[in-house]
Design an enzyme around this catalytic site. Structure first.
Site: not given
Length: 642
Positions: A113, A390
Protein backbone atom coordinates in the site's frame (compact mmCIF):
# COMPACT_ATOMS: atom_id res chain seq x y z
CA UNK A 1 14.39 8.69 12.43
CA UNK A 2 15.71 5.70 14.36
CA UNK A 3 17.21 2.70 12.62
CA UNK A 4 14.11 0.60 13.33
CA UNK A 5 10.42 1.41 13.45
CA UNK A 6 7.03 -0.15 14.16
CA UNK A 7 7.32 -2.64 11.32
CA UNK A 8 10.34 -4.20 12.98
CA UNK A 9 13.07 -3.00 10.62
CA UNK A 10 14.13 0.00 8.57
CA UNK A 11 12.66 -0.34 5.06
CA UNK A 12 15.44 -0.75 2.54
CA UNK A 13 13.95 1.69 0.08
CA UNK A 14 15.24 5.00 -1.27
CA UNK A 15 13.66 7.78 -3.25
CA UNK A 16 15.71 7.06 -6.36
CA UNK A 17 13.77 3.83 -6.91
CA UNK A 18 10.55 5.72 -7.51
CA UNK A 19 12.27 8.09 -9.95
CA UNK A 20 13.85 5.18 -11.83
CA UNK A 21 10.48 3.47 -12.16
CA UNK A 22 8.95 6.69 -13.35
CA UNK A 23 11.62 7.13 -16.05
CA UNK A 24 11.07 3.57 -17.22
CA UNK A 25 7.34 4.16 -17.43
CA UNK A 26 7.72 7.38 -19.34
CA UNK A 27 10.06 5.78 -21.86
CA UNK A 28 7.28 3.44 -22.90
CA UNK A 29 4.94 6.28 -23.76
CA UNK A 30 4.93 7.67 -27.30
CA UNK A 31 5.92 11.27 -27.90
CA UNK A 32 2.32 12.23 -28.61
CA UNK A 33 1.11 10.52 -25.52
CA UNK A 34 3.85 12.16 -23.48
CA UNK A 35 2.80 15.59 -24.77
CA UNK A 36 -0.79 14.81 -23.82
CA UNK A 37 0.38 13.55 -20.46
CA UNK A 38 2.33 16.73 -19.88
CA UNK A 39 -0.69 18.90 -20.74
CA UNK A 40 -2.90 16.73 -18.58
CA UNK A 41 -0.40 16.87 -15.74
CA UNK A 42 -0.37 20.66 -15.98
CA UNK A 43 -4.15 20.71 -15.78
CA UNK A 44 -4.06 18.38 -12.84
CA UNK A 45 -1.50 20.56 -11.08
CA UNK A 46 -3.56 23.69 -11.76
CA UNK A 47 -6.75 22.07 -10.58
CA UNK A 48 -4.93 20.69 -7.60
CA UNK A 49 -3.68 24.13 -6.61
CA UNK A 50 -7.20 25.55 -6.81
CA UNK A 51 -8.42 22.61 -4.76
CA UNK A 52 -5.68 23.14 -2.20
CA UNK A 53 -6.58 26.80 -1.79
CA UNK A 54 -10.23 25.99 -1.21
CA UNK A 55 -9.35 23.01 0.99
CA UNK A 56 -7.40 25.09 3.49
CA UNK A 57 -10.61 26.97 4.29
CA UNK A 58 -13.27 24.24 4.18
CA UNK A 59 -11.74 20.87 5.02
CA UNK A 60 -12.51 19.01 8.26
CA UNK A 61 -10.06 19.59 11.08
CA UNK A 62 -7.81 16.53 11.33
CA UNK A 63 -6.83 17.52 14.87
CA UNK A 64 -9.89 15.60 16.05
CA UNK A 65 -7.87 12.45 15.33
CA UNK A 66 -5.61 13.24 18.27
CA UNK A 67 -8.40 11.96 20.50
CA UNK A 68 -10.24 9.86 17.93
CA UNK A 69 -11.52 6.45 19.01
CA UNK A 70 -12.87 4.21 16.24
CA UNK A 71 -16.22 2.56 16.84
CA UNK A 72 -15.76 -0.88 18.34
CA UNK A 73 -17.73 -4.08 18.73
CA UNK A 74 -19.18 -4.79 22.17
CA UNK A 75 -18.56 -8.30 23.48
CA UNK A 76 -20.76 -10.13 25.98
CA UNK A 77 -19.41 -12.96 28.12
CA UNK A 78 -20.82 -15.37 30.66
CA UNK A 79 -19.72 -15.21 34.30
CA UNK A 80 -16.79 -17.52 33.50
CA UNK A 81 -15.56 -15.31 30.65
CA UNK A 82 -16.90 -17.50 27.84
CA UNK A 83 -18.14 -15.47 24.81
CA UNK A 84 -21.90 -15.25 24.36
CA UNK A 85 -22.39 -12.60 21.68
CA UNK A 86 -20.90 -9.63 19.85
CA UNK A 87 -22.84 -6.45 19.18
CA UNK A 88 -22.01 -3.87 16.55
CA UNK A 89 -23.66 -1.35 14.30
CA UNK A 90 -22.25 -0.83 10.81
CA UNK A 91 -18.67 -1.64 11.89
CA UNK A 92 -17.59 -4.87 13.52
CA UNK A 93 -14.28 -3.77 15.02
CA UNK A 94 -11.93 -4.48 17.92
CA UNK A 95 -9.27 -1.83 18.43
CA UNK A 96 -5.74 -2.92 19.39
CA UNK A 97 -2.42 -1.12 19.77
CA UNK A 98 0.31 -1.21 17.14
CA UNK A 99 2.58 -3.42 19.25
CA UNK A 100 -0.21 -6.04 19.35
CA UNK A 101 0.00 -6.48 15.58
CA UNK A 102 2.34 -8.96 13.92
CA UNK A 103 5.39 -7.34 12.27
CA UNK A 104 4.64 -9.56 9.28
CA UNK A 105 1.32 -7.81 8.77
CA UNK A 106 2.72 -4.31 9.21
CA UNK A 107 5.39 -5.00 6.59
CA UNK A 108 2.95 -6.66 4.21
CA UNK A 109 0.48 -3.77 4.34
CA UNK A 110 3.18 -1.15 3.88
CA UNK A 111 4.79 -3.12 1.05
CA UNK A 112 1.64 -3.28 -1.04
CA UNK A 113 0.00 0.00 0.00
CA UNK A 114 2.77 2.51 0.80
CA UNK A 115 6.36 1.27 0.94
CA UNK A 116 7.70 4.80 1.47
CA UNK A 117 5.39 5.48 4.41
CA UNK A 118 8.19 6.16 6.88
CA UNK A 119 9.90 8.60 4.46
CA UNK A 120 7.21 10.90 3.08
CA UNK A 121 5.37 13.73 4.82
CA UNK A 122 1.86 12.67 3.88
CA UNK A 123 2.11 12.68 0.12
CA UNK A 124 4.59 10.98 -2.22
CA UNK A 125 4.81 12.95 -5.51
CA UNK A 126 6.83 10.27 -7.32
CA UNK A 127 4.17 7.70 -6.56
CA UNK A 128 1.40 10.01 -7.73
CA UNK A 129 3.13 10.68 -11.06
CA UNK A 130 3.89 6.99 -11.53
CA UNK A 131 0.24 6.13 -10.89
CA UNK A 132 -0.86 8.86 -13.31
CA UNK A 133 1.29 7.40 -16.11
CA UNK A 134 0.16 3.84 -15.37
CA UNK A 135 -3.48 4.87 -15.49
CA UNK A 136 -2.90 6.83 -18.68
CA UNK A 137 -1.29 3.85 -20.39
CA UNK A 138 -4.09 1.46 -19.42
CA UNK A 139 -6.94 3.82 -20.11
CA UNK A 140 -8.42 3.10 -16.68
CA UNK A 141 -7.55 3.45 -13.01
CA UNK A 142 -5.11 0.65 -12.20
CA UNK A 143 -2.98 2.38 -9.56
CA UNK A 144 -4.11 4.82 -6.90
CA UNK A 145 -0.99 6.70 -5.96
CA UNK A 146 -2.43 7.54 -2.56
CA UNK A 147 -0.22 7.21 0.46
CA UNK A 148 -1.45 5.30 3.47
CA UNK A 149 -2.02 8.63 5.23
CA UNK A 150 -4.14 9.85 2.32
CA UNK A 151 -6.17 6.62 2.43
CA UNK A 152 -6.80 7.14 6.13
CA UNK A 153 -8.14 10.67 5.81
CA UNK A 154 -10.23 9.63 2.81
CA UNK A 155 -11.82 6.78 4.77
CA UNK A 156 -12.50 8.95 7.81
CA UNK A 157 -13.52 12.25 6.30
CA UNK A 158 -14.09 12.24 2.54
CA UNK A 159 -16.39 10.74 -0.07
CA UNK A 160 -15.15 7.86 -2.25
CA UNK A 161 -15.70 9.84 -5.46
CA UNK A 162 -12.55 9.89 -7.61
CA UNK A 163 -12.17 13.56 -8.48
CA UNK A 164 -9.25 15.96 -8.67
CA UNK A 165 -10.71 18.10 -5.91
CA UNK A 166 -11.04 15.11 -3.59
CA UNK A 167 -7.44 14.12 -4.31
CA UNK A 168 -6.35 17.65 -3.48
CA UNK A 169 -8.31 17.50 -0.26
CA UNK A 170 -6.68 14.16 0.57
CA UNK A 171 -3.25 15.67 0.05
CA UNK A 172 -3.90 18.72 2.21
CA UNK A 173 -5.38 16.68 5.05
CA UNK A 174 -2.63 14.07 4.84
CA UNK A 175 0.04 16.74 5.19
CA UNK A 176 -1.83 18.24 8.14
CA UNK A 177 -2.20 14.84 9.80
CA UNK A 178 1.50 14.08 9.47
CA UNK A 179 2.21 17.32 11.33
CA UNK A 180 0.20 16.37 14.41
CA UNK A 181 0.56 12.58 14.65
CA UNK A 182 3.62 10.36 14.68
CA UNK A 183 4.03 7.76 11.94
CA UNK A 184 3.30 4.89 14.30
CA UNK A 185 0.11 6.60 15.47
CA UNK A 186 -1.06 6.97 11.88
CA UNK A 187 -0.26 3.35 11.07
CA UNK A 188 -2.12 2.17 14.17
CA UNK A 189 -5.17 4.24 13.21
CA UNK A 190 -5.06 2.91 9.67
CA UNK A 191 -4.81 -0.76 10.63
CA UNK A 192 -7.69 -0.38 13.10
CA UNK A 193 -9.82 1.61 10.67
CA UNK A 194 -9.40 -0.21 7.35
CA UNK A 195 -12.20 -2.39 5.96
CA UNK A 196 -11.31 -6.04 5.40
CA UNK A 197 -14.59 -7.29 3.93
CA UNK A 198 -17.68 -9.07 5.31
CA UNK A 199 -18.39 -6.23 7.78
CA UNK A 200 -14.97 -6.74 9.38
CA UNK A 201 -13.25 -3.50 10.35
CA UNK A 202 -9.75 -3.34 11.78
CA UNK A 203 -7.04 -5.95 11.66
CA UNK A 204 -7.89 -7.74 14.91
CA UNK A 205 -11.45 -8.52 13.90
CA UNK A 206 -10.27 -9.55 10.43
CA UNK A 207 -7.58 -11.84 11.85
CA UNK A 208 -10.02 -13.54 14.22
CA UNK A 209 -12.50 -14.08 11.42
CA UNK A 210 -10.17 -15.15 8.61
CA UNK A 211 -7.71 -17.22 10.63
CA UNK A 212 -9.19 -17.77 14.11
CA UNK A 213 -6.26 -16.03 15.74
CA UNK A 214 -5.25 -12.64 17.05
CA UNK A 215 -3.40 -10.20 14.80
CA UNK A 216 -0.24 -10.56 16.92
CA UNK A 217 0.01 -14.25 15.98
CA UNK A 218 -0.28 -13.95 12.19
CA UNK A 219 2.34 -15.73 10.12
CA UNK A 220 3.93 -14.22 7.02
CA UNK A 221 1.63 -16.32 4.83
CA UNK A 222 -1.50 -15.15 6.66
CA UNK A 223 -0.35 -11.54 6.88
CA UNK A 224 0.39 -11.33 3.15
CA UNK A 225 -3.03 -12.74 2.31
CA UNK A 226 -4.76 -10.20 4.54
CA UNK A 227 -2.76 -7.32 3.10
CA UNK A 228 -3.76 -8.38 -0.39
CA UNK A 229 -7.46 -8.00 0.43
CA UNK A 230 -7.41 -4.26 1.10
CA UNK A 231 -8.13 -2.90 -2.42
CA UNK A 232 -11.22 -5.09 -2.95
CA UNK A 233 -11.80 -7.24 0.15
CA UNK A 234 -15.02 -8.97 -0.92
CA UNK A 235 -13.59 -9.80 -4.37
CA UNK A 236 -10.29 -11.13 -3.04
CA UNK A 237 -11.74 -12.77 0.09
CA UNK A 238 -10.73 -16.41 0.67
CA UNK A 239 -14.34 -16.98 1.79
CA UNK A 240 -15.41 -16.03 -1.75
CA UNK A 241 -12.56 -17.11 -4.03
CA UNK A 242 -9.61 -18.84 -2.38
CA UNK A 243 -7.66 -19.09 -5.64
CA UNK A 244 -7.89 -15.35 -6.29
CA UNK A 245 -6.93 -14.69 -2.68
CA UNK A 246 -3.78 -16.81 -3.14
CA UNK A 247 -2.94 -14.85 -6.29
CA UNK A 248 -3.15 -11.61 -4.33
CA UNK A 249 -1.01 -13.15 -1.60
CA UNK A 250 1.66 -13.94 -4.22
CA UNK A 251 1.58 -10.31 -5.42
CA UNK A 252 2.17 -9.04 -1.89
CA UNK A 253 4.98 -11.50 -1.21
CA UNK A 254 6.72 -10.61 -4.48
CA UNK A 255 6.54 -6.92 -3.58
CA UNK A 256 8.02 -7.65 -0.15
CA UNK A 257 10.87 -9.62 -1.78
CA UNK A 258 11.48 -6.87 -4.32
CA UNK A 259 11.81 -4.43 -1.43
CA UNK A 260 14.24 -6.88 0.24
CA UNK A 261 11.94 -7.05 3.28
CA UNK A 262 11.85 -10.84 2.97
CA UNK A 263 14.12 -13.36 1.28
CA UNK A 264 13.25 -15.55 -1.67
CA UNK A 265 13.22 -18.52 0.68
CA UNK A 266 10.72 -16.83 2.99
CA UNK A 267 8.57 -15.98 0.00
CA UNK A 268 8.56 -19.58 -1.23
CA UNK A 269 7.82 -20.95 2.21
CA UNK A 270 4.88 -18.58 2.70
CA UNK A 271 3.44 -19.43 -0.71
CA UNK A 272 3.35 -23.15 -0.03
CA UNK A 273 2.03 -22.85 3.54
CA UNK A 274 -1.58 -24.15 3.68
CA UNK A 275 -3.98 -21.62 5.19
CA UNK A 276 -6.74 -22.76 7.53
CA UNK A 277 -9.37 -20.16 6.77
CA UNK A 278 -11.88 -19.49 9.56
CA UNK A 279 -15.45 -18.25 9.14
CA UNK A 280 -17.35 -14.98 8.90
CA UNK A 281 -17.90 -13.74 12.45
CA UNK A 282 -19.83 -10.52 11.89
CA UNK A 283 -23.28 -12.03 11.80
CA UNK A 284 -23.09 -14.90 14.26
CA UNK A 285 -26.12 -15.42 16.46
CA UNK A 286 -25.89 -15.29 20.22
CA UNK A 287 -25.33 -18.56 22.03
CA UNK A 288 -28.02 -17.55 24.56
CA UNK A 289 -30.33 -15.17 22.68
CA UNK A 290 -32.93 -14.66 25.45
CA UNK A 291 -30.13 -13.72 27.84
CA UNK A 292 -28.28 -11.54 25.34
CA UNK A 293 -31.38 -9.49 24.53
CA UNK A 294 -32.05 -8.93 28.23
CA UNK A 295 -28.45 -7.83 28.74
CA UNK A 296 -28.71 -5.41 25.80
CA UNK A 297 -31.88 -3.92 27.26
CA UNK A 298 -30.15 -3.35 30.60
CA UNK A 299 -27.08 -1.85 28.91
CA UNK A 300 -29.20 0.42 26.73
CA UNK A 301 -31.07 1.79 29.75
CA UNK A 302 -27.76 2.71 31.39
CA UNK A 303 -25.60 3.82 28.47
CA UNK A 304 -27.81 4.38 25.40
CA UNK A 305 -28.01 2.43 22.16
CA UNK A 306 -25.04 4.06 20.37
CA UNK A 307 -22.67 3.36 23.24
CA UNK A 308 -23.72 -0.28 23.30
CA UNK A 309 -23.31 -0.84 19.55
CA UNK A 310 -20.21 1.28 19.00
CA UNK A 311 -18.47 1.64 22.34
CA UNK A 312 -16.41 -1.56 22.43
CA UNK A 313 -17.73 -2.63 25.82
CA UNK A 314 -16.67 -5.85 27.52
CA UNK A 315 -19.69 -7.13 29.43
CA UNK A 316 -19.46 -9.87 32.04
CA UNK A 317 -22.92 -11.27 32.73
CA UNK A 318 -24.25 -13.11 35.77
CA UNK A 319 -25.10 -16.15 33.65
CA UNK A 320 -23.17 -19.39 33.47
CA UNK A 321 -23.59 -20.94 30.01
CA UNK A 322 -23.94 -24.49 31.28
CA UNK A 323 -26.40 -23.52 34.01
CA UNK A 324 -28.51 -21.54 31.53
CA UNK A 325 -28.57 -24.39 29.04
CA UNK A 326 -29.71 -26.72 31.81
CA UNK A 327 -32.60 -24.34 32.52
CA UNK A 328 -33.48 -24.19 28.82
CA UNK A 329 -33.43 -27.97 28.61
CA UNK A 330 -35.80 -28.26 31.60
CA UNK A 331 -38.23 -25.81 30.00
CA UNK A 332 -38.06 -27.55 26.62
CA UNK A 333 -38.64 -30.99 28.14
CA UNK A 334 -41.62 -29.88 30.20
CA UNK A 335 -43.11 -27.91 27.33
CA UNK A 336 -43.18 -31.10 25.29
CA UNK A 337 -44.70 -33.06 28.16
CA UNK A 338 -47.45 -30.54 28.85
CA UNK A 339 -48.34 -30.44 25.18
CA UNK A 340 -48.69 -34.21 24.93
CA UNK A 341 -50.62 -34.30 28.20
CA UNK A 342 -53.15 -31.92 26.67
CA UNK A 343 -52.44 -28.94 28.94
CA UNK A 344 -51.95 -26.59 25.96
CA UNK A 345 -54.34 -25.88 23.12
CA UNK A 346 -51.45 -25.78 20.62
CA UNK A 347 -47.68 -26.30 20.57
CA UNK A 348 -46.71 -22.68 19.82
CA UNK A 349 -49.43 -20.99 21.84
CA UNK A 350 -48.68 -22.84 25.07
CA UNK A 351 -45.54 -21.52 26.78
CA UNK A 352 -43.31 -21.71 29.83
CA UNK A 353 -41.15 -18.96 31.30
CA UNK A 354 -38.55 -19.30 34.05
CA UNK A 355 -36.54 -16.75 36.03
CA UNK A 356 -33.99 -17.65 38.71
CA UNK A 357 -32.24 -15.14 41.00
CA UNK A 358 -29.55 -15.64 43.65
CA UNK A 359 -31.01 -14.13 46.88
CA UNK A 360 -27.54 -13.31 48.23
CA UNK A 361 -26.56 -11.11 45.29
CA UNK A 362 -29.77 -10.71 43.27
CA UNK A 363 -27.75 -11.77 40.25
CA UNK A 364 -29.92 -13.44 37.62
CA UNK A 365 -28.68 -17.02 37.35
CA UNK A 366 -31.02 -18.28 34.63
CA UNK A 367 -33.75 -16.79 32.48
CA UNK A 368 -35.78 -18.64 29.86
CA UNK A 369 -38.26 -16.54 27.93
CA UNK A 370 -40.08 -19.38 26.16
CA UNK A 371 -39.94 -22.96 25.01
CA UNK A 372 -37.98 -22.24 21.80
CA UNK A 373 -36.35 -18.96 20.81
CA UNK A 374 -36.27 -19.95 17.14
CA UNK A 375 -40.03 -20.30 17.16
CA UNK A 376 -40.77 -17.20 19.22
CA UNK A 377 -38.40 -14.40 20.23
CA UNK A 378 -40.89 -12.93 22.71
CA UNK A 379 -39.27 -13.04 26.16
CA UNK A 380 -42.04 -13.96 28.58
CA UNK A 381 -39.72 -13.92 31.59
CA UNK A 382 -39.19 -10.15 31.43
CA UNK A 383 -41.79 -8.88 28.94
CA UNK A 384 -44.98 -10.86 29.54
CA UNK A 385 -47.10 -9.36 32.31
CA UNK A 386 -49.45 -12.06 33.59
CA UNK A 387 -51.62 -12.44 36.66
CA UNK A 388 -49.82 -14.33 39.45
CA UNK A 389 -52.96 -15.50 41.24
CA UNK A 390 -52.31 -16.74 44.77
CA UNK A 391 -48.54 -16.45 44.25
CA UNK A 392 -49.11 -12.75 45.06
CA UNK A 393 -50.49 -13.48 48.55
CA UNK A 394 -47.08 -13.55 50.30
CA UNK A 395 -46.71 -9.81 49.67
CA UNK A 396 -49.98 -9.24 51.54
CA UNK A 397 -49.03 -11.50 54.43
CA UNK A 398 -45.57 -9.96 54.75
CA UNK A 399 -47.18 -6.51 54.96
CA UNK A 400 -49.45 -7.79 57.75
CA UNK A 401 -46.52 -9.29 59.67
CA UNK A 402 -44.53 -6.05 59.28
CA UNK A 403 -47.23 -4.09 61.15
CA UNK A 404 -46.45 -6.12 64.25
CA UNK A 405 -50.15 -6.80 64.75
CA UNK A 406 -50.13 -10.24 63.13
CA UNK A 407 -48.03 -13.38 63.42
CA UNK A 408 -48.27 -16.76 61.70
CA UNK A 409 -50.48 -17.95 64.55
CA UNK A 410 -52.89 -15.01 64.46
CA UNK A 411 -56.50 -15.91 63.76
CA UNK A 412 -58.31 -14.82 60.60
CA UNK A 413 -61.80 -15.71 59.50
CA UNK A 414 -62.59 -17.62 56.35
CA UNK A 415 -66.21 -16.58 56.11
CA UNK A 416 -68.45 -14.86 53.52
CA UNK A 417 -67.80 -11.18 52.92
CA UNK A 418 -68.75 -8.57 50.30
CA UNK A 419 -67.21 -5.21 49.40
CA UNK A 420 -68.65 -2.41 47.24
CA UNK A 421 -66.40 -2.00 44.22
CA UNK A 422 -68.10 0.69 42.16
CA UNK A 423 -69.94 -1.86 40.02
CA UNK A 424 -71.89 -3.45 42.80
CA UNK A 425 -70.36 -5.79 45.34
CA UNK A 426 -67.29 -7.96 45.17
CA UNK A 427 -67.61 -11.27 47.04
CA UNK A 428 -64.40 -13.32 47.04
CA UNK A 429 -64.62 -17.11 46.95
CA UNK A 430 -62.16 -19.87 47.75
CA UNK A 431 -60.84 -22.18 45.07
CA UNK A 432 -63.28 -25.11 45.15
CA UNK A 433 -65.82 -23.21 47.26
CA UNK A 434 -66.65 -23.61 50.94
CA UNK A 435 -65.51 -21.82 54.09
CA UNK A 436 -63.22 -22.88 56.93
CA UNK A 437 -64.27 -20.42 59.64
CA UNK A 438 -61.62 -19.30 62.13
CA UNK A 439 -58.12 -20.32 60.96
CA UNK A 440 -54.57 -19.30 61.67
CA UNK A 441 -52.70 -17.20 59.15
CA UNK A 442 -50.32 -20.11 58.75
CA UNK A 443 -53.18 -22.41 57.78
CA UNK A 444 -54.82 -19.81 55.52
CA UNK A 445 -51.64 -19.26 53.49
CA UNK A 446 -50.54 -22.90 53.50
CA UNK A 447 -53.88 -23.95 52.04
CA UNK A 448 -54.20 -20.84 49.86
CA UNK A 449 -57.55 -19.63 51.18
CA UNK A 450 -58.72 -16.57 49.27
CA UNK A 451 -61.14 -14.86 51.63
CA UNK A 452 -58.63 -14.37 54.52
CA UNK A 453 -56.13 -12.83 52.10
CA UNK A 454 -58.72 -10.30 50.86
CA UNK A 455 -59.75 -9.43 54.41
CA UNK A 456 -56.13 -9.01 55.48
CA UNK A 457 -55.46 -6.76 52.49
CA UNK A 458 -58.28 -4.48 53.58
CA UNK A 459 -57.03 -4.50 57.16
CA UNK A 460 -53.44 -3.48 56.41
CA UNK A 461 -54.22 -1.25 53.42
CA UNK A 462 -53.69 -2.12 49.79
CA UNK A 463 -51.48 0.91 49.22
CA UNK A 464 -49.14 -0.47 51.86
CA UNK A 465 -49.01 -3.77 49.96
CA UNK A 466 -48.20 -1.89 46.75
CA UNK A 467 -45.45 0.04 48.53
CA UNK A 468 -43.84 -3.25 49.60
CA UNK A 469 -43.90 -4.39 45.96
CA UNK A 470 -42.23 -1.17 44.85
CA UNK A 471 -39.52 -1.60 47.48
CA UNK A 472 -38.92 -5.10 46.11
CA UNK A 473 -38.41 -3.79 42.58
CA UNK A 474 -41.81 -4.24 40.89
CA UNK A 475 -42.19 -1.78 38.03
CA UNK A 476 -45.42 -3.12 36.54
CA UNK A 477 -48.54 -0.99 37.12
CA UNK A 478 -50.37 -2.05 40.30
CA UNK A 479 -53.78 -0.66 41.27
CA UNK A 480 -55.28 -0.97 44.78
CA UNK A 481 -58.33 -2.96 43.69
CA UNK A 482 -60.07 -5.14 46.29
CA UNK A 483 -59.04 -8.35 44.53
CA UNK A 484 -55.33 -7.38 44.50
CA UNK A 485 -54.43 -9.90 47.26
CA UNK A 486 -55.62 -12.67 44.91
CA UNK A 487 -53.17 -11.59 42.23
CA UNK A 488 -55.40 -9.47 40.00
CA UNK A 489 -52.37 -7.56 38.72
CA UNK A 490 -50.10 -8.15 35.75
CA UNK A 491 -46.45 -8.84 36.67
CA UNK A 492 -43.47 -10.62 35.13
CA UNK A 493 -41.78 -13.83 36.28
CA UNK A 494 -38.58 -11.84 36.83
CA UNK A 495 -40.36 -9.45 39.19
CA UNK A 496 -41.77 -12.38 41.14
CA UNK A 497 -38.41 -14.17 41.37
CA UNK A 498 -36.67 -10.96 42.48
CA UNK A 499 -39.32 -10.17 45.12
CA UNK A 500 -39.24 -13.67 46.59
CA UNK A 501 -35.41 -13.54 46.59
CA UNK A 502 -35.56 -10.69 49.12
CA UNK A 503 -37.79 -12.84 51.37
CA UNK A 504 -35.21 -15.63 51.05
CA UNK A 505 -32.45 -13.23 52.14
CA UNK A 506 -34.39 -12.06 55.23
CA UNK A 507 -35.16 -8.63 53.84
CA UNK A 508 -31.80 -7.79 52.24
CA UNK A 509 -32.32 -6.52 48.71
CA UNK A 510 -30.33 -5.54 45.64
CA UNK A 511 -31.77 -4.69 42.24
CA UNK A 512 -31.81 -7.87 40.10
CA UNK A 513 -29.30 -7.63 37.28
CA UNK A 514 -27.90 -9.65 34.39
CA UNK A 515 -24.57 -7.81 34.52
CA UNK A 516 -21.62 -8.23 36.87
CA UNK A 517 -19.31 -5.66 35.32
CA UNK A 518 -18.80 -3.56 32.19
CA UNK A 519 -15.43 -2.23 31.03
CA UNK A 520 -14.25 -0.47 27.93
CA UNK A 521 -11.78 -2.12 25.55
CA UNK A 522 -8.87 -0.76 27.60
CA UNK A 523 -10.12 -2.34 30.81
CA UNK A 524 -11.49 0.83 32.42
CA UNK A 525 -14.55 0.02 34.55
CA UNK A 526 -17.76 1.59 33.26
CA UNK A 527 -20.18 -0.27 35.51
CA UNK A 528 -19.55 -2.33 38.63
CA UNK A 529 -22.53 -4.28 39.96
CA UNK A 530 -20.78 -5.71 42.98
CA UNK A 531 -23.74 -6.48 45.28
CA UNK A 532 -24.52 -3.76 47.80
CA UNK A 533 -27.53 -5.24 49.64
CA UNK A 534 -29.85 -2.92 51.52
CA UNK A 535 -32.07 -4.04 54.39
CA UNK A 536 -35.48 -3.03 53.03
CA UNK A 537 -37.82 -5.39 54.91
CA UNK A 538 -38.46 -6.12 58.55
CA UNK A 539 -36.43 -9.23 59.30
CA UNK A 540 -38.84 -10.75 61.79
CA UNK A 541 -41.68 -10.36 59.29
CA UNK A 542 -39.58 -11.87 56.47
CA UNK A 543 -38.50 -14.80 58.64
CA UNK A 544 -42.13 -15.38 59.71
CA UNK A 545 -43.21 -15.47 56.08
CA UNK A 546 -40.41 -17.92 55.26
CA UNK A 547 -41.63 -20.16 58.07
CA UNK A 548 -45.17 -20.20 56.72
CA UNK A 549 -44.18 -20.69 53.08
CA UNK A 550 -42.10 -23.73 53.98
CA UNK A 551 -45.39 -25.29 55.08
CA UNK A 552 -46.84 -24.73 51.59
CA UNK A 553 -44.27 -27.20 50.24
CA UNK A 554 -44.14 -29.61 53.17
CA UNK A 555 -47.91 -30.02 53.59
CA UNK A 556 -49.92 -27.45 51.64
CA UNK A 557 -50.81 -26.79 48.01
CA UNK A 558 -47.18 -27.14 46.83
CA UNK A 559 -46.21 -30.62 48.02
CA UNK A 560 -45.14 -31.57 44.48
CA UNK A 561 -42.35 -29.03 44.81
CA UNK A 562 -40.50 -30.95 47.53
CA UNK A 563 -36.79 -31.20 46.74
CA UNK A 564 -35.40 -32.94 49.80
CA UNK A 565 -34.11 -29.78 51.50
CA UNK A 566 -35.64 -26.72 53.23
CA UNK A 567 -37.56 -24.71 50.65
CA UNK A 568 -40.39 -22.18 50.70
CA UNK A 569 -42.83 -21.24 47.98
CA UNK A 570 -46.31 -20.52 46.80
CA UNK A 571 -48.62 -21.83 44.11
CA UNK A 572 -50.58 -19.48 41.87
CA UNK A 573 -53.65 -20.25 39.76
CA UNK A 574 -55.91 -17.63 38.18
CA UNK A 575 -59.56 -17.97 37.35
CA UNK A 576 -60.31 -20.22 34.36
CA UNK A 577 -56.69 -21.53 34.57
CA UNK A 578 -55.33 -18.82 32.27
CA UNK A 579 -52.10 -18.47 34.26
CA UNK A 580 -50.52 -21.04 36.58
CA UNK A 581 -47.41 -20.43 38.64
CA UNK A 582 -45.05 -21.77 41.20
CA UNK A 583 -42.62 -19.36 42.83
CA UNK A 584 -40.27 -20.71 45.46
CA UNK A 585 -36.84 -20.44 46.98
CA UNK A 586 -34.07 -21.75 49.15
CA UNK A 587 -31.49 -19.44 50.76
CA UNK A 588 -29.34 -20.00 47.63
CA UNK A 589 -31.84 -19.60 44.78
CA UNK A 590 -35.25 -18.03 44.07
CA UNK A 591 -37.13 -19.26 40.99
CA UNK A 592 -40.41 -18.30 39.36
CA UNK A 593 -42.03 -20.58 36.77
CA UNK A 594 -45.08 -19.55 34.75
CA UNK A 595 -47.19 -21.64 32.37
CA UNK A 596 -49.95 -20.34 30.12
CA UNK A 597 -51.18 -19.68 26.59
CA UNK A 598 -49.89 -16.62 24.76
CA UNK A 599 -53.41 -15.71 23.66
CA UNK A 600 -54.74 -15.80 27.26
CA UNK A 601 -57.07 -18.71 26.56
CA UNK A 602 -57.45 -21.19 29.47
CA UNK A 603 -55.23 -24.20 29.93
CA UNK A 604 -56.80 -27.62 30.27
CA UNK A 605 -59.32 -27.91 33.10
CA UNK A 606 -57.67 -28.77 36.39
CA UNK A 607 -54.33 -27.10 35.59
CA UNK A 608 -53.01 -25.50 38.76
CA UNK A 609 -49.77 -24.17 40.11
CA UNK A 610 -49.54 -27.13 42.47
CA UNK A 611 -50.20 -29.87 39.93
CA UNK A 612 -48.85 -28.43 36.67
CA UNK A 613 -46.00 -26.08 37.58
CA UNK A 614 -44.63 -27.28 40.93
CA UNK A 615 -43.06 -30.37 39.26
CA UNK A 616 -41.27 -28.12 36.74
CA UNK A 617 -39.93 -25.99 39.57
CA UNK A 618 -38.85 -29.12 41.45
CA UNK A 619 -37.02 -30.49 38.39
CA UNK A 620 -35.12 -27.26 37.82
CA UNK A 621 -34.26 -26.63 41.48
CA UNK A 622 -33.07 -30.21 41.99
CA UNK A 623 -30.63 -29.83 39.12
CA UNK A 624 -29.65 -26.27 40.01
CA UNK A 625 -28.79 -27.11 43.63
CA UNK A 626 -27.16 -30.45 42.94
CA UNK A 627 -23.89 -30.65 44.84
CA UNK A 628 -24.69 -27.64 47.03
CA UNK A 629 -25.17 -28.21 50.77
CA UNK A 630 -28.70 -27.83 52.13
CA UNK A 631 -29.28 -24.63 54.08
CA UNK A 632 -32.11 -23.80 56.45
CA UNK A 633 -33.93 -20.54 56.99
CA UNK A 634 -33.40 -18.34 60.04
CA UNK A 635 -36.04 -18.58 62.75
CA UNK A 636 -38.24 -15.56 63.50
CA UNK A 637 -37.16 -15.89 67.11
CA UNK A 638 -33.73 -14.52 66.14
CA UNK A 639 -35.25 -11.16 65.27
CA UNK A 640 -37.17 -8.57 67.22
CA UNK A 641 -40.86 -8.35 66.43
CA UNK A 642 -41.99 -4.88 65.31
Amino acid sequence: MSSTNAIGQKPEVNNSEGIFDFVQSVSKVTAGTLLSATMLASSVMAGGLVGLAVSFRNLPDVRVLQSYAPTETTHIYDIQGRPLASLHDEANREVISLDEISPHLKRAVLAIEDSNFYYHKGIYPTGIIRAFVANLESGETVEGGSTLTMQLVKNLFLSPNRTISRKAAEAVMAIRLEQILAKDEILELYLNQVYWGHNLYGVETASLSYFNKSAKDLTLAEASMLAGLIPAPEDFSPFVDYKKSKQRQATVLKRMRDLKWITAEEEAEALKQPLLVGSITSFRQSQLPYVTEAVVQELTRKFGRDAVLKGGMRVQTTIDVNFQRMAEQVVSTWHERLYYWGVYRSWDNGQIALAAVDPRTHFVKAMVGGADYKTSQYNRAIQAQRQPGSAFKPFVYYTAFATGKYSPESTVYDSPVSYPDGYGYYSPRNYGGGFSGAVSIRSALTNSLNIPAVKLGQAVGLNQVIEVCRILGFRSPIDPVISLPLGSVDVTPMEMAGGYATFANNGWHSDPTFIVQVTDSQGNILLDNTPKPRLVLNQWAAASLNSVLQGVISGGTGTRAQIGRPAAGKTGTTSSERDVWFVGYTPQLSTAVWVGNDDYTPLASGSTGGTTVAPIWRDFMSRALSGQPAQGFQSPSKFERP
